[in-house]
Design an enzyme around this catalytic site. Structure first.
Site, PDB file in Angstrom:
ATOM      1  N   GLY A 253       0.821  -1.213   0.000  1.00  0.00           N
ATOM      2  CA  GLY A 253       0.000   0.000   0.000  1.00  0.00           C
ATOM      3  C   GLY A 253       0.847   1.252   0.000  1.00  0.00           C
ATOM      4  N   CYS A 260       2.085   5.194  16.338  1.00  0.00           N
ATOM      5  CA  CYS A 260       3.092   4.296  16.923  1.00  0.00           C
ATOM      6  C   CYS A 260       4.250   3.956  15.994  1.00  0.00           C
ATOM      7  CB  CYS A 260       2.419   3.012  17.392  1.00  0.00           C
ATOM      8  SG  CYS A 260       1.390   3.283  18.839  1.00  0.00           S
TER       9      CYS A 260
HETATM   10  P1  NAD Z   1      -2.760   9.719  23.438  1.00  0.00           P
HETATM   11  O1  NAD Z   1      -2.053  10.933  22.997  1.00  0.00           O
HETATM   12  O2  NAD Z   1      -4.009   9.291  22.755  1.00  0.00           O
HETATM   13  O3  NAD Z   1      -3.107   9.835  24.985  1.00  0.00           O
HETATM   14  C1  NAD Z   1      -2.208  10.301  25.943  1.00  0.00           C
HETATM   15  C2  NAD Z   1      -3.033  11.024  27.009  1.00  0.00           C
HETATM   16  O4  NAD Z   1      -2.175  11.309  28.109  1.00  0.00           O
HETATM   17  C3  NAD Z   1      -3.596  12.375  26.547  1.00  0.00           C
HETATM   18  O5  NAD Z   1      -4.988  12.405  26.753  1.00  0.00           O
HETATM   19  C4  NAD Z   1      -2.871  13.392  27.431  1.00  0.00           C
HETATM   20  O6  NAD Z   1      -3.633  14.522  27.740  1.00  0.00           O
HETATM   21  C5  NAD Z   1      -2.594  12.545  28.664  1.00  0.00           C
HETATM   22  N1  NAD Z   1      -1.562  13.071  29.566  1.00  0.00           N
HETATM   23  C6  NAD Z   1      -0.462  13.798  29.285  1.00  0.00           C
HETATM   24  N2  NAD Z   1       0.208  14.097  30.421  1.00  0.00           N
HETATM   25  C7  NAD Z   1      -0.485  13.517  31.438  1.00  0.00           C
HETATM   26  C8  NAD Z   1      -0.301  13.451  32.842  1.00  0.00           C
HETATM   27  N3  NAD Z   1       0.768  14.012  33.450  1.00  0.00           N
HETATM   28  N4  NAD Z   1      -1.213  12.795  33.572  1.00  0.00           N
HETATM   29  C9  NAD Z   1      -2.270  12.198  33.004  1.00  0.00           C
HETATM   30  N5  NAD Z   1      -2.506  12.233  31.666  1.00  0.00           N
HETATM   31  C10 NAD Z   1      -1.605  12.878  30.897  1.00  0.00           C
HETATM   32  O7  NAD Z   1      -1.668   8.556  23.398  1.00  0.00           O
HETATM   33  P2  NAD Z   1      -1.924   7.000  23.115  1.00  0.00           P
HETATM   34  O8  NAD Z   1      -2.111   6.759  21.680  1.00  0.00           O
HETATM   35  O9  NAD Z   1      -2.936   6.501  24.093  1.00  0.00           O
HETATM   36  O10 NAD Z   1      -0.494   6.400  23.503  1.00  0.00           O
HETATM   37  C11 NAD Z   1      -0.043   6.355  24.841  1.00  0.00           C
HETATM   38  C12 NAD Z   1       1.228   5.529  24.881  1.00  0.00           C
HETATM   39  O11 NAD Z   1       0.932   4.182  24.514  1.00  0.00           O
HETATM   40  C13 NAD Z   1       2.313   5.991  23.923  1.00  0.00           C
HETATM   41  O12 NAD Z   1       3.577   5.765  24.522  1.00  0.00           O
HETATM   42  C14 NAD Z   1       2.137   5.073  22.741  1.00  0.00           C
HETATM   43  O13 NAD Z   1       3.335   4.893  22.018  1.00  0.00           O
HETATM   44  C15 NAD Z   1       1.735   3.788  23.416  1.00  0.00           C
HETATM   45  N6  NAD Z   1       0.943   2.889  22.578  1.00  0.00           N
HETATM   46  C16 NAD Z   1      -0.056   3.384  21.814  1.00  0.00           C
HETATM   47  C17 NAD Z   1      -0.847   2.514  21.065  1.00  0.00           C
HETATM   48  C18 NAD Z   1      -1.980   3.029  20.204  1.00  0.00           C
HETATM   49  O14 NAD Z   1      -2.601   2.222  19.529  1.00  0.00           O
HETATM   50  N7  NAD Z   1      -2.296   4.312  20.218  1.00  0.00           N
HETATM   51  C19 NAD Z   1      -0.593   1.132  21.106  1.00  0.00           C
HETATM   52  C20 NAD Z   1       0.432   0.654  21.916  1.00  0.00           C
HETATM   53  C21 NAD Z   1       1.189   1.553  22.655  1.00  0.00           C
END
Ligand code: NAD
Length: 432
Positions: A253, A260
């Site tokens: 694709g 991520c």
């Molecule tokens: P996101 O940006 O959707 O959510 C992160 C949240 O954390 C936000 O709402 C933000 O306001 C909040 N935040 C920031 N500082 C904070 C604090 N001090 N206290 C409480 N909340 C706080 O991020 P995401 O996609 O959920 O990813 C989170 C982590 O998980 C990342 O490290 C990412 O790499 C990992 N991850 C993500 C996925 C995915 O599918 N999105 C999958 C596996 C791992």
């Protein structure tokens, strides 16, 4: 499900934090989710879900009694036995992971006097756990445990992925903390991989790198297919039957995007480089992906000539279907290139928004997006695109050119509908 009485605080109400919180509540735990964005917490308290993730709304609703939402650290931690860190770790300009939100959580942790286990869900560089351990010790919080419990869920299927994972990874400094975190998952049938903290951190980065490598590999095979007259869809089918290879992540694709893969590949590349190792395969994977996103431009130019003033319809903005996440989405790179070429860009997506894409007109239907267009580019394989009346679409376009960036639709059917159809690595793309 019975209330087992475990109290969990989840920091971060994003894609991972909300799914983690909702699923732990479903498993019977009491969960408080804390975020720093007032609008997000207020919406959650009203029963609204601030992100689009299939199944999440139902899960939150069903477990309302076991879930609460707060902006307040002390309230979140009050009585908690586990503190899950699920904050964002976006890339910095150097490509390293920005751990500032992680450090804020660690530094804001109140001086609890009871045993609490901090569990890291955020994707972090190898060595982060060791640094957090030191920081906690320095703060006199040696009694606070630390476990790496990385997340492998994919947006769009995150709830199912959490409840039916391929494995659960638990990396601990202290076996008892690892046992406790493993115990939180009781009710989920999956192999549990227990390891040291550094290995758990690396498992997450290596898993993503392996998946990205498959994507860039099949994209390069697709590009060679285009040059030689083979069809990558058939090739992927043929190699996917090999049990040593398997079928998944062999779909050619316009390249991978999302919150991520791009950031985690850069973070692993940086981690290797700053440890004195040049990660050649990963560098190639990243470069192939960057070029892949731009190949569509070449396809359009080949058929339309200069793109200045041409109306190009992008179908799909999200980096993949069933999510509203547009972080690092190939559609955004494509739109940027098209605008730079002087094209008029109109975009459709059933849930994602073209926020920040200045100059792109977003419309509500495929019909509007394609009316009078010189070309359609399918960027995200939203299931509803399978049901579009493509003959009607072709009939209302200025030039019925269709570039299927996900090889979603059948070339013959699309040609029968009146299109000049080009996919990615499709044999018939050589027909010209
Ligand atoms: P996101 O940006 O959707 O959510 C992160 C949240 O954390 C936000 O709402 C933000 O306001 C909040 N935040 C920031 N500082 C904070 C604090 N001090 N206290 C409480 N909340 C706080 O991020 P995401 O996609 O959920 O990813 C989170 C982590 O998980 C990342 O490290 C990412 O790499 C990992 N991850 C993500 C996925 C995915 O599918 N999105 C999958 C596996 C791992």
């Amino acid at each position: 499900m019975a209330d087992r009485g475990n109290r969990i605080a989840v920091f971060g109400a994003g894609y991972v934090g909300l799914v983690t919180g909702a699923c732990f509540a479903e498993l019977g735990h009491r969960v408080t989710v804390r975020d720093v964005i007032p609008a997000r917490i207020e919406a959650l308290r009203r029963g609204e879900v601030p992100i689009f993730e299939p199944g999440l709304e139902d899960l939150l609703e069903r477990n309302r009694e076991r879930l609460s939402f707060t902006l307040d650290v002390a309230e979140a931690i009050d009585g908690a036995e586990f503190v899950y860190v699920a904050v964002g770790t976006p890339p910095t300009y150097s490509g390293d992971a920005d751990l500032s939100a992680v450090w804020t959580v660690i530094d804001e942790l109140p001086a609890v006097d009871h045993r609490v286990v901090v569990a890291m869900k955020s994707t972090v560089p190898v060595g982060t756990g060791e640094k957090v351990r030191h920081r906690l010790d320095e703060r006199g919080l040696a009694h606070v445990g630390y476990v790496s419990n990385p997340e492998f869920t994919a947006e769009g299927t995150a709830v199912r992925d959490f409840m039916e994972p391929d494995r659960i990874v638990v990396g601990a400094f202290d076996e008892a903390d690892g046992d406790a975190v493993e115990g939180l998952h009781r009710g989920i049938e999956a192999p549990v991989v227990r390891s040291d903290v550094a290995s758990a951190e690396m498992i997450k980065l290596a898993a993503n790198a392996a998946l990205m490598t498959r994507i860039s590999f099949i994209n390069e095979i697709a590009n060679v297919c285009e040059a030689t007259g083979a069809d990558v869809v058939k090739v992927a089918e043929g190699i996917g039957h090999d049990r040593r290879i398997g079928k998944s992540f062999l779909r050619a694709g316009v390249g991978f995007g999302g919150s991520c893969f791009p950031k985690d590949s850069l973070a692993l590349k940086q981690l290797a480089a700053s440890s004195g190792y040049h990660f050649q395969v990963l560098n190639a994977v990243i470069e192939v992906n960057e070029l892949q996103k731009r190949r569509v431009i070449g396809k359009l130019k080949q058929r339309l000539g200069a793109l200045r003033g041409k109306r190009i319809a992008l179908l799909g903005l999200a980096f993949k279907p069933n999510t509203d996440d547009t972080r690092e989405a190939p559609a955004f790179v494509l739109a940027g290139r098209l605008l730079a070429e002087g094209a008029d860009v109109v975009a459709w997506d059933p849930v994602a928004h073209a926020d920040g894409l200045h100059g792109v007109e977003q419309v509500g239907t495929v019909d509007e997006a394609t009316r009078g267009a010189d070309a359609v580019v399918l960027v995200t394989e939203w299931p509803e695109l399978a049901d579009v009346d493509w003959a009607a679409v072709a009939a209302q376009m200025r030039t019925p050119l269709f570039v299927d960036g996900r090889n979603m639709l059948d070339p013959e059917t699309m040609r029968a509908a009146g299109f000049t159809y080009d996919g990615i690595g499709r044999a018939a793309a050589v027909e010209r």
